[in-house]
Enzyme design. Structure first.
Site, PDB file in Angstrom:
ATOM      1  N   LYS A  67       0.838  -1.199   0.000  1.00  0.00           N
ATOM      2  CA  LYS A  67       0.000   0.000   0.000  1.00  0.00           C
ATOM      3  C   LYS A  67       0.876   1.253   0.000  1.00  0.00           C
ATOM      4  CE  LYS A  67      -3.912  -2.263   2.193  1.00  0.00           C
ATOM      5  NZ  LYS A  67      -4.571  -2.697   3.410  1.00  0.00           N
TER       6      LYS A  67
ATOM      7  N   GLN B 127      -4.842  -1.290   9.577  1.00  0.00           N
ATOM      8  CA  GLN B 127      -4.774  -2.637   8.996  1.00  0.00           C
ATOM      9  C   GLN B 127      -5.409  -3.660   9.941  1.00  0.00           C
ATOM     10  OE1 GLN B 127      -3.511  -3.370   5.831  1.00  0.00           O
ATOM     11  NE2 GLN B 127      -4.310  -5.403   6.231  1.00  0.00           N
TER      12      GLN B 127
ATOM     13  N   ASP C 291     -11.238   3.047   4.121  1.00  0.00           N
ATOM     14  CA  ASP C 291     -11.650   1.644   4.042  1.00  0.00           C
ATOM     15  C   ASP C 291     -13.179   1.534   4.000  1.00  0.00           C
ATOM     16  OD1 ASP C 291      -9.869  -0.419   3.740  1.00  0.00           O
ATOM     17  OD2 ASP C 291      -9.328  -0.541   5.867  1.00  0.00           O
TER      18      ASP C 291
END
Ligand code: NAD
Length: 296
Positions: A54, A98, A121
């Site tokens: 990422k 994460q 997200d």
């Protein structure tokens, strides 16, 4: 019928190029550089790989990447304090924590402490509610990538029968909302569904997000259907490690009209959509027009 392969790798490269182009214009016209902060707690090997990837791709499209690696024993208080700092940092337009988090941390509490406008997200309860009511939101990256590929292949999805296998908050549920938003007739199947083969056989669109290697055989697929395989399963075959999806690719490709491979299908689209979401969040934060074709 031999299915057309939906090349997620090539599609993701196209999305990244679009993002890079718009980031360059944004910098030139307004002096703003979108910034993505990724928070990793602990040393889960798969998470480390994702976070590295990422960060690398964020920089490649011209954005700023801020990585925060915290000890596995980090307290909830310290993690929430970091998120608060990032929420208030004007250089940070997107925040991603994460998952999974170590067991002692409350995932819902942590995710819901992210400023919804920076929740790239799309897991914050506000964004879930906005998506569910058809309002502008941050859309979870994996389902967004699936929808982009489906729209690209079909144009309009209106009136199609879609079956989503899996009801997770990360993939299954938001995927179903997006398909509903595009006027599909949506069925969500899961571990308790009676007669899954029969349900899948009715579908014009099948999205498999289960996490069970090759559980959907070709003879469940309606002739000409479009198959989106979200599953990423590591298996050993013929003494070699291999990545396979939730769909038995070889037999499904003989019946489907189009299918995403694993690897090289949905996987690469997820990070591309994360970058797209970060750009969208940055534009919204600065009251600038949103990038075209990169949001729902
Ligand atoms: P999850 O474990 O949270 O959810 C799995 C879902 O599958 C559950 O809702 C469960 O009801 C359903 N299920 C389990 N057994 C079933 C069965 N026998 N029949 C029908 N349904 C069944 O998983 P998730 O986070 O949604 O991920 C699903 C898969 O997608 C995993 O392989 C994961 O690695 C992969 N994934 C890929 C990406 C990507 O970027 N490509 C992103 C997220 C997840």
């Amino acid at each position: 019928m031999v299915a057309e392969v939906i090349d997620g790798k090539a599609f993701a490269a196209k999305v990244r190029a679009q993002v890079a182009d718009q980031v360059a214009k944004l910098k030139e016209q307004s002096g703003i550089t979108p910034g993505l902060a990724v928070v990793l707690v602990g040393e889960d090997p798969a998470s480390q790989v994702y976070v590295r990837s990422k960060g690398k791709q964020t920089v490649e499209v011209g954005m700023n990447s801020y990585e925060h690696k915290l000890d596995a024993e980090t307290s909830e208080e310290d993690l929430l304090a970091l998120i608060d700092k990032l929420n208030n940092d004007p250089a940070v337009h997107g925040i991603l924590v994460q998952l999974p988090l170590p067991k002692h941390l409350n995932e819902d509490l942590v995710i819901n402490s992210i400023d919804p406008a920076k929740d790239v997200d799309g897991f914050h309860i506000s964004n879930v509610g906005l998506l569910g009511t058809g309002q502008k939101s941050m859309v979870p990256c994996t389902p967004l990538g699936c929808l982009m590929m489906l729209r690209d292949y079909h144009g309009s999805l209106s009136g199609m029968d879609a079956v989503v296998i899996g009801r997770s908050n990360i993939v299954g549920k938001p995927m179903a909302q997006l398909l509903l938003g595009d006027s599909c007739t949506v069925t969500i199947a899961h571990s308790r569904t009676k007669d899954l083969p029969d349900v899948v056989r009715r579908a014009d669109i099948v999205v498999a997000a289960v996490g069970r290697p090759e559980m959907v055989p070709g003879d469940w697929i309606k002739e000409g259907a479009t198959v989106i395989d979200v599953g990423i399963n590591r298996i050993e075959r013929d003494g070699k490690n291999k990545l396979v999806g939730d769909v038995d690719y070889a037999s499904a490709a003989e019946r489907a009209g189009a299918i995403t491979p694993v690897p090289g299908g949905v996987g690469p689209m997820t990070i591309a959509c994360l970058l797209a979401n970060t750009l969208t969040a940055c534009c919204r934060a600065n009251s600038l027009p949103e990038p075209e074709g990169l949001t729902v």
